[in-house]
Design an enzyme around this catalytic site. Structure first.
Site, PDB file in Angstrom:
ATOM      1  N   ASP A  11       1.103  -1.720   0.445  1.00  0.00           N
ATOM      2  CA  ASP A  11      -0.681  -0.146   0.165  1.00  0.00           C
ATOM      3  C   ASP A  11       0.685   0.895  -0.654  1.00  0.00           C
ATOM      4  O   ASP A  11       1.827   1.791   1.264  1.00  0.00           O
ATOM      5  CB  ASP A  11      -0.749  -0.322   1.119  1.00  0.00           C
ATOM      6  CG  ASP A  11      -1.682   1.360   1.801  1.00  0.00           C
ATOM      7  OD1 ASP A  11      -1.976   2.028   0.532  1.00  0.00           O
ATOM      8  OD2 ASP A  11      -2.664   0.901   2.068  1.00  0.00           O
ATOM      9  N   HIS A  18      -8.368   5.328   2.245  1.00  0.00           N
ATOM     10  CA  HIS A  18      -8.247   3.834   1.663  1.00  0.00           C
ATOM     11  C   HIS A  18      -8.640   3.046   0.914  1.00  0.00           C
ATOM     12  O   HIS A  18      -8.772   2.213   0.705  1.00  0.00           O
ATOM     13  CB  HIS A  18      -7.657   3.454   2.978  1.00  0.00           C
ATOM     14  CG  HIS A  18      -6.782   3.748   3.481  1.00  0.00           C
ATOM     15  ND1 HIS A  18      -5.120   3.268   4.144  1.00  0.00           N
ATOM     16  CD2 HIS A  18      -6.990   4.700   5.011  1.00  0.00           C
ATOM     17  CE1 HIS A  18      -4.731   3.743   4.653  1.00  0.00           C
ATOM     18  NE2 HIS A  18      -6.107   4.202   5.740  1.00  0.00           N
ATOM     19  N   TYR A 232       0.678   0.599  15.092  1.00  0.00           N
ATOM     20  CA  TYR A 232      -0.413   0.365  13.800  1.00  0.00           C
ATOM     21  C   TYR A 232       0.201   0.845  12.580  1.00  0.00           C
ATOM     22  O   TYR A 232       0.925   1.995  12.330  1.00  0.00           O
ATOM     23  CB  TYR A 232      -2.056   0.425  14.209  1.00  0.00           C
ATOM     24  CG  TYR A 232      -2.285   0.330  12.866  1.00  0.00           C
ATOM     25  CD1 TYR A 232      -2.597  -0.683  12.451  1.00  0.00           C
ATOM     26  CD2 TYR A 232      -2.923   1.810  12.169  1.00  0.00           C
ATOM     27  CE1 TYR A 232      -3.780  -0.837  11.623  1.00  0.00           C
ATOM     28  CE2 TYR A 232      -3.335   1.430  11.433  1.00  0.00           C
ATOM     29  CZ  TYR A 232      -4.174  -0.577  10.439  1.00  0.00           C
ATOM     30  OH  TYR A 232      -4.811  -0.438   8.982  1.00  0.00           O
ATOM     31  N   LYS A 235      -3.485  -2.633   8.150  1.00  0.00           N
ATOM     32  CA  LYS A 235      -3.245  -4.327   7.710  1.00  0.00           C
ATOM     33  C   LYS A 235      -1.698  -4.848   7.210  1.00  0.00           C
ATOM     34  O   LYS A 235      -1.865  -4.347   5.979  1.00  0.00           O
ATOM     35  CB  LYS A 235      -4.451  -5.000   7.828  1.00  0.00           C
ATOM     36  CG  LYS A 235      -5.310  -5.237   9.098  1.00  0.00           C
ATOM     37  CD  LYS A 235      -4.939  -6.147   9.998  1.00  0.00           C
ATOM     38  CE  LYS A 235      -5.912  -6.586  10.957  1.00  0.00           C
ATOM     39  NZ  LYS A 235      -5.260  -6.948  12.238  1.00  0.00           N
ATOM     40  N   GLN A 245      -4.640 -27.184 -11.512  1.00  0.00           N
ATOM     41  CA  GLN A 245      -4.759 -29.003 -12.451  1.00  0.00           C
ATOM     42  C   GLN A 245      -4.070 -29.693 -11.496  1.00  0.00           C
ATOM     43  O   GLN A 245      -2.768 -29.612 -11.259  1.00  0.00           O
ATOM     44  CB  GLN A 245      -4.769 -27.607 -13.371  1.00  0.00           C
ATOM     45  CG  GLN A 245      -6.002 -27.002 -13.558  1.00  0.00           C
ATOM     46  CD  GLN A 245      -7.263 -26.995 -13.165  1.00  0.00           C
ATOM     47  OE1 GLN A 245      -8.223 -26.573 -13.415  1.00  0.00           O
ATOM     48  NE2 GLN A 245      -7.494 -28.998 -13.900  1.00  0.00           N
TER      49      GLN A 245
HETATM   50  C1  F6R Z   1      -7.312  -0.544   7.669  1.00  0.00           C
HETATM   51  C2  F6R Z   1      -7.348   0.955   6.991  1.00  0.00           C
HETATM   52  C3  F6R Z   1      -8.322   1.980   7.085  1.00  0.00           C
HETATM   53  C4  F6R Z   1      -7.931   2.789   8.197  1.00  0.00           C
HETATM   54  C5  F6R Z   1      -8.939   4.080   8.926  1.00  0.00           C
HETATM   55  C6  F6R Z   1      -8.328   5.422   9.583  1.00  0.00           C
HETATM   56  O1  F6R Z   1      -6.255  -0.838   6.670  1.00  0.00           O
HETATM   57  O2  F6R Z   1      -6.058   0.977   6.335  1.00  0.00           O
HETATM   58  O3  F6R Z   1      -9.462   1.233   7.934  1.00  0.00           O
HETATM   59  O4  F6R Z   1      -7.154   2.461   9.225  1.00  0.00           O
HETATM   60  O5  F6R Z   1      -9.670   4.622   7.464  1.00  0.00           O
HETATM   61  O6  F6R Z   1      -6.609   5.947   8.728  1.00  0.00           O
HETATM   62  P1  F6R Z   1      -6.174   6.749   9.130  1.00  0.00           P
HETATM   63  O7  F6R Z   1      -5.772   6.337  11.195  1.00  0.00           O
HETATM   64  O8  F6R Z   1      -4.550   7.528   8.422  1.00  0.00           O
HETATM   65  O9  F6R Z   1      -6.910   8.012   9.321  1.00  0.00           O
HETATM   66 MG    MG Z   2      -4.440  -2.720   2.032  1.00  0.00          MG
HETATM   67 MG    MG Z   3      -4.021   1.307   3.644  1.00  0.00          MG
END
Ligand code: F6R
Ligand code: MG
Ligand code: MG
Length: 369
Positions: A11, A18, A232, A235, A245
């Site tokens: 990512d 996101h 964090y 993910k 196959q």
């Molecule tokens: C989970 C993800 C999103 C962000 C959420 C908050 O993998 O990428 O759910 O965790 O949009 O994002 P921030 O903390 O960057 O505002």
């Molecule tokens: Mg992702």
């Molecule tokens: Mg992401």
């Protein structure tokens, strides 16, 4: 011929939160790989696609797995993509590039990696899976069912080529000092395999091999970003390669367990439980930053040259499955943060709650009798 299939995904920024990477970002990454990988003869072929906010580079070459030059190419392509993400003001630009400089192997630096070296069959075919808003344990149940359960893999009963079953290499992803792995074979070790794979956050399938031929059947990324960054950073959105196959399950047998839409960890803020929805390639995510999604693209390959992908979940059957999974997503969301809808404390990805619990802890009192 010996051929290596490598998929590396990250990512590195997306539009409007996101949701999905921009077209310009994808074009930049693909262009970089063509310029520095294909033209220079390092790669035979490549395919670039996205799933949710992740961009994946699928590559064919003859350098073997964990090759410095192939990993560096992917890293540099993601850096080039990150520059575009910054230019365009994309959200989370460079999010998964957790280290400042490339250091030999992209594993442990943020991007997810799945690779396998194979003896290319004359009609070699494989599936490339990419999942978003979840973690590598999301593949535990579907690949267990596809490789050990005749309820999904009829070939285990019907094909002598699969009579010996499959060997699973399972990794303890909580062990951060090195790769802690165990090899177990189905059907003889079935209950041991199940006992480990029930714990999706700790034990993850890394590789699967055919017991009949010894050939590699599947390779899954096992990275846990939390264990690299200590906090964090998104993910772990895993990728996987599965040969199909012949002495391996048929394509449809591998796809079959994905009709369950089983509950996985991830979803909003990587902190919830949600059903895994099989989606078309290049799908964005949406509802509650999810639901957790998985795409499957089938390829044939000859002398390392890939066909165009066949989008395995782009078929009317899966529209009905998606409706069922949407219902499951709404059902669990109705209980919000309560109980199993939000992940247990040990898996909560956001630091805020840790601080909050510390503060509250100090305010507790123990009553005197
Ligand atoms: C989970 C993800 C999103 C962000 C959420 C908050 O993998 O990428 O759910 O965790 O949009 O994002 P921030 O903390 O960057 O505002
Ligand atoms: Mg992702
Ligand atoms: Mg992401």
């Amino acid at each position: 011929m010996k051929l290596t299939l490598s998929v590396i995904k990250a990512d590195i920024g997306s539009i409007g939160g996101h949701i999905k990477p921009s077209q310009k970002l994808k074009d930049t990454v693909a262009g970089f790989v063509d310029e520095h990988g294909i033209k220079k003869g390092l790669l035979i072929d490549r395919y670039v696609s996205s799933t949710g906010d992740d961009i994946a580079i699928l590559m064919t070459h003859q350098k073997g797995v964990s090759d410095d030059s192939v990993h560096k190419l992917a890293w540099d392509a993601f850096v080039a993509g990150t520059n575009v993400a910054k230019e365009q003001g994309l959200y989370g630009a460079g999010q998964d590039l957790l280290k400042d400089a490339f250091s030999g192997n992209i594993k442990g630096m943020g991007p997810a990696v799945a690779e396998m070296e194979i003896e290319e069959r004359p009609n070699e075919c494989f599936l490339f899976f990419a999942a978003d808003k979840t973690d590598p344990g999301a593949y535990n149940l579907p690949f267990y069912l596809a490789f050990v359960d005749p309820m999904h893999c009829a070939g285990l009963i019907l094909s002598p080529k699969m009579a010996e079953g499959f060997k699973f290499v399972i990794m303890d992803v909580e062990h951060t000092e090195g790769d802690r792995v165990i090899g177990l074979s189905a059907p003889q070790d079935l209950y041991d395999i199940a006992s480990l794979l029930r714990d999706n956050q700790r034990f993850v399938i890394e590789h699967i091999y055919s017991n009949n031929t010894g050939e590699i059947a599947a390779s899954i990324s096992t990275t846990r970003l939390h264990n690299i960054a200590g906090k964090y950073t998104g993910k772990d959105d895993p990728v996987a390669l599965v040969r199909v196959q012949g002495s391996f399950p048929a394509t449809g047998e591998v796809l079959s367990p994905f009709s369950i839409g089983h509950f996985v960890a991830g979803f909003m803020r990587g902190s919830h439980t949600g059903p895994l929805m099989p989606v078309k390639a290049n799908s964005p995510i949406s509802y509650f930053d999810g639901p957790p999604v998985v795409s499957a693209q089938a390829f044939s390959v000859r002398n390392g040259k890939l066909t165009e992908p066949a989008d395995a979940f782009d078929q009317p059957f899966w529209d009905w499955v998606r409706d069922q999974v949407s219902q499951k997503a709404l059902d669990i969301r109705r209980q919000g943060f309560s109980g199993c809808a939000m992940l247990p404390y040990s898996e909560l990805e956001y630091g805020g709650i840790v601080e909050k619990m510390k503060k509250l802890d100090g305010k507790f009192t123990v009553r005197k009798e």
